[in-house]
Write a protein that holds these residues in place. Structure first.
Motif, PDB file in Angstrom:
ATOM      1  N   TYR A 169       0.841  -1.204   0.000  1.00 21.11           N
ATOM      2  CA  TYR A 169       0.000   0.000   0.000  1.00 21.11           C
ATOM      3  C   TYR A 169       0.872   1.248   0.000  1.00 21.11           C
ATOM      4  O   TYR A 169       1.819   1.366   0.782  1.00 21.11           O
ATOM      5  CB  TYR A 169      -0.919   0.026   1.226  1.00 21.11           C
ATOM      6  CG  TYR A 169      -1.757   1.278   1.297  1.00 21.11           C
ATOM      7  CD1 TYR A 169      -2.792   1.496   0.391  1.00 21.11           C
ATOM      8  CD2 TYR A 169      -1.480   2.271   2.241  1.00 21.11           C
ATOM      9  CE1 TYR A 169      -3.544   2.662   0.430  1.00 21.11           C
ATOM     10  CE2 TYR A 169      -2.235   3.433   2.297  1.00 21.11           C
ATOM     11  CZ  TYR A 169      -3.252   3.626   1.381  1.00 21.11           C
ATOM     12  OH  TYR A 169      -3.996   4.783   1.413  1.00 21.11           O
ATOM     13  N   ASP A 170       0.532   2.194  -0.882  1.00 19.13           N
ATOM     14  CA  ASP A 170       1.240   3.470  -0.992  1.00 19.13           C
ATOM     15  C   ASP A 170       0.378   4.553  -0.334  1.00 19.13           C
ATOM     16  O   ASP A 170      -0.659   4.947  -0.886  1.00 19.13           O
ATOM     17  CB  ASP A 170       1.475   3.810  -2.463  1.00 19.13           C
ATOM     18  CG  ASP A 170       2.347   5.045  -2.642  1.00 19.13           C
ATOM     19  OD1 ASP A 170       2.412   5.866  -1.699  1.00 19.13           O
ATOM     20  OD2 ASP A 170       2.937   5.203  -3.715  1.00 19.13           O
ATOM     21  N   PRO A 171       0.778   5.054   0.842  1.00 20.93           N
ATOM     22  CA  PRO A 171      -0.036   6.078   1.519  1.00 20.93           C
ATOM     23  C   PRO A 171      -0.200   7.367   0.717  1.00 20.93           C
ATOM     24  O   PRO A 171      -1.193   8.068   0.888  1.00 20.93           O
ATOM     25  CB  PRO A 171       0.731   6.329   2.820  1.00 20.93           C
ATOM     26  CG  PRO A 171       1.552   5.109   3.042  1.00 20.93           C
ATOM     27  CD  PRO A 171       1.926   4.648   1.677  1.00 20.93           C
ATOM     28  N   LYS A 172       0.776   7.686  -0.136  1.00 23.01           N
ATOM     29  CA  LYS A 172       0.680   8.928  -0.906  1.00 23.01           C
ATOM     30  C   LYS A 172      -0.328   8.825  -2.044  1.00 23.01           C
ATOM     31  O   LYS A 172      -1.147   9.724  -2.253  1.00 23.01           O
ATOM     32  CB  LYS A 172       2.059   9.306  -1.457  1.00 23.01           C
ATOM     33  CG  LYS A 172       2.988   9.928  -0.422  1.00 23.01           C
ATOM     34  CD  LYS A 172       4.203  10.540  -1.086  1.00 23.01           C
ATOM     35  CE  LYS A 172       5.046  11.314  -0.057  1.00 23.01           C
ATOM     36  NZ  LYS A 172       6.229  11.952  -0.696  1.00 23.01           N
ATOM     37  N   SER A 173      -0.265   7.732  -2.785  1.00 18.35           N
ATOM     38  CA  SER A 173      -1.154   7.598  -3.945  1.00 18.35           C
ATOM     39  C   SER A 173      -2.454   6.877  -3.623  1.00 18.35           C
ATOM     40  O   SER A 173      -3.430   6.979  -4.376  1.00 18.35           O
ATOM     41  CB  SER A 173      -0.430   6.836  -5.064  1.00 18.35           C
ATOM     42  OG  SER A 173      -0.205   5.476  -4.672  1.00 18.35           O
ATOM     43  N   GLY A 174      -2.452   6.136  -2.519  1.00 18.21           N
ATOM     44  CA  GLY A 174      -3.626   5.327  -2.183  1.00 18.21           C
ATOM     45  C   GLY A 174      -3.730   4.065  -3.007  1.00 18.21           C
ATOM     46  O   GLY A 174      -4.766   3.385  -2.987  1.00 18.21           O
ATOM     47  N   HIS A 175      -2.657   3.701  -3.711  1.00 19.05           N
ATOM     48  CA  HIS A 175      -2.690   2.535  -4.597  1.00 19.05           C
ATOM     49  C   HIS A 175      -2.353   1.260  -3.839  1.00 19.05           C
ATOM     50  O   HIS A 175      -1.459   1.232  -2.990  1.00 19.05           O
ATOM     51  CB  HIS A 175      -1.686   2.734  -5.745  1.00 19.05           C
ATOM     52  CG  HIS A 175      -1.623   1.569  -6.683  1.00 19.05           C
ATOM     53  ND1 HIS A 175      -0.654   0.583  -6.568  1.00 19.05           N
ATOM     54  CD2 HIS A 175      -2.414   1.222  -7.732  1.00 19.05           C
ATOM     55  CE1 HIS A 175      -0.851  -0.311  -7.511  1.00 19.05           C
ATOM     56  NE2 HIS A 175      -1.905   0.054  -8.229  1.00 19.05           N
TER      57      HIS A 175
END
Length: 514
Positions: free
Chosen positions: A382-388
């Motif tokens: 999970y990428d907290p910046k992109s939400g991906h």
């Protein structure tokens, strides 16, 4: 003579899925379940003489239980009463059975006295807490010495001082799960006690900090002598614990309650992020009434945000809730650092097998080769910046004969950048076969899959058997400090009809294990 009653302060008398030592029970009848002669004097008085006392283990069936033990003289005078100290001992060592709070608490059920070469020792067994308290009663003074982790439901104690032994029988029997009613034998010897491995300090009110059911753990990035841990959904309040491992046993020094958010959490994993926040993996359930979530909190336990799985995954889980194999969910979380921030790796316990055709390409058993219990699970990214959300497929070890599943219980990062994962079966006792740490390099996951041949495996069973006790099914948390020290903790299920024993294994340096 009448045994009278006891008033208990600072106990937990309410069964509400959280341990709070703030209640009082007034004049509770002692109602003992066991009795023993105690002859503490240096004089060689025989039982029944003026030198001997009567000891009772006070189970107490009425109005909340009397939760302790008492020494009477031969005329019925109270020479000593343990008050709340026996329950507090259970709380301090993670053995307190909160599910029995409104009944009998730790439920002292058995008592035994013996003279071990001049050491006058009294043993008091807790049926529900599955422990034995050991006390020195020389010359009538009662001094706590140590706690012994007992078999499940200890009901019988037999001292054999001529051989420096104590024999304890446990009544609980569950053959289908690999746990049989058992006898444990303890030997009095020199040197430090090997149990307990975790205790708690006092809180501001002077009571022991409650802890149990440790389910996830991580090293404090700023203090190599400190670990952080969470307990799971057995308790209605989610908490983050700080543990000082510079001491033996390790000491729980603080507990922070997680506040805000939607609640209904099941914390199973914990990570400390570079932005000075915590990330917690909250495990979902099959029905979806408790979804799998990532929680971000500040250091004070305030929820900053909640992150759920992608909508299409949630829809497929909902569509297969009554027919698919959905296992459990989030079991661990670790930080994946990068040049532009960080991502999170989230361990999914077991593979998910959806039953609707439109979801087949999303599950962990593509093509339906092993429908029912997929032989692979995944590590979510999970990428907290992109939400991906992305994921890496993880091939599980073969299913042992007596196990119903194999899955993951934790993920954490090593100082060199590799990751260590707990992979285990769901069995205990004689049926336990697979309890392992698995080390993987980020390089092997570049193709989107971690195969069995790409794992480096450390077998935990010898370490779990080091103290000659039984095998727990749940090694649940692993932490690795900046200096490479590896700690592993087992989950005791909140002592809910289960042994209260918690192991905190100090396994050495990570580079020596693999």
């Amino acid at each position: 003579f009448a045994l009278g009653g006891v008033t208990l302060t600072n106990v937990d008398a309410t069964e509400d899925d959280v341990i709070v030592l703030n209640e009082t029970l007034y004049d509770v009848p002692r109602e003992p379940d066991a009795v023993a002669w105690v002859c503490p004097s240096k004089s060689k008085g025989k039982a029944g003489t003026k030198y001997c006392l009567i000891a009772t283990a006070n189970e107490g069936d009425f109005n909340g239980g009397s939760r302790g033990f008492t020494l009477f003289d031969r005329h019925g005078g109270v020479r000593y009463d343990s008050g709340n100290s026996y329950d507090h001992l259970a709380v301090r060592t993670g053995h307190y059975p909160e599910g029995r709070s409104e009944n009998k608490g730790s439920e002292p059920e058995s008592i035994e006295f013996a003279n071990f070469n001049g050491r006058k020792l009294l043993f008091v067994g807790s049926e529900r807490g599955s422990f034995i308290g050991v006390y020195d009663v020389s010359d009538g003074k009662v001094t706590f010495r140590q706690i012994l982790a007992g078999p499940l439901g200890p009901e019988g104690l037999l001292a054999i001082p001529s051989r420096n032994l104590l024999v304890v029988s446990g009544e609980e029997d569950d053959p289908d799960f690999g746990v049989r009613s058992s006898i444990m034998i303890y030997k009095l010897s020199k040197g430090p006690a090997n149990y307990p491995q975790i205790v708690s300090a006092d809180d501001k009110a002077g009571n022991p900090i409650p802890w149990s059911a440790m389910s996830g753990m991580v090293a404090d990035p700023y203090n190599d002598k400190s670990l952080l841990a969470v307990w799971d959904s057995f308790y209605s309040e989610s908490r983050i614990f700080r543990m000082d491992v510079s001491k033996t046993p390790a000491v729980v020094t603080s507990a922070t309650t997680i506040r805000g958010g939607t609640g209904n959490y099941d914390p199973e994993g914990l990570a400390a992020a570079p932005d000075h926040t915590f990330w917690i993996a909250s495990e979902g359930n099959r029905s979806g009434s408790r979804p799998n979530r990532l929680l971000q909190t500040d250091y004070h336990g305030n929820v900053l945000q909640e992150i759920g799985l992608p909508a299409e995954i949630e829809a497929c889980r909902a569509a297969s809730a009554n027919t698919g194999s959905l296992g459990a969910g989030f079991e661990g979380v670790a930080v994946l650092p990068g040049k532009r921030g960080y991502k999170l790796l989230v361990a999914q316990q077991r593979g998910w097998d959806y039953t609707t055709p439109e979801c087949e390409h999303l599950d962990d058993d593509p093509g339906g080769v092993n429908a029912g219990e997929p032989r692979q699970t995944r590590i979510w990214i999970y990428d907290p910046k992109s939400g991906h959300w992305g994921h890496i497929a993880y091939e599980l070890e073969p299913l042992p004969q007596n196990a119903s599943w194999v899955g993951l219980s934790e993920i954490t990062r090593t100082p060199s950048g590799s990751y260590v994962i707990i992979e285990r079966d769901n069995r205990t006792g004689d049926f336990a076969e697979l309890k392992t740490l698995v080390k993987v390099s980020p390089k092997v996951a570049r193709d989107g899959r971690i195969s069995r041949k790409e794992k480096r495996v450390y077998n935990l069973l010898p370490d779990m058997l080091r103290d000659n006790g039984w095998i727990s099914d749940k090694p649940e948390g692993v932490a690795i400090t900046k200096k490479g020290k590896v700690y592993l903790v087992t989950d005791n299920d909140g002592v809910d009809d289960w042994s209260g024993e918690t192991q905190l294994l100090r396994l050495g340096r990570v580079w020596d294990l693999f």
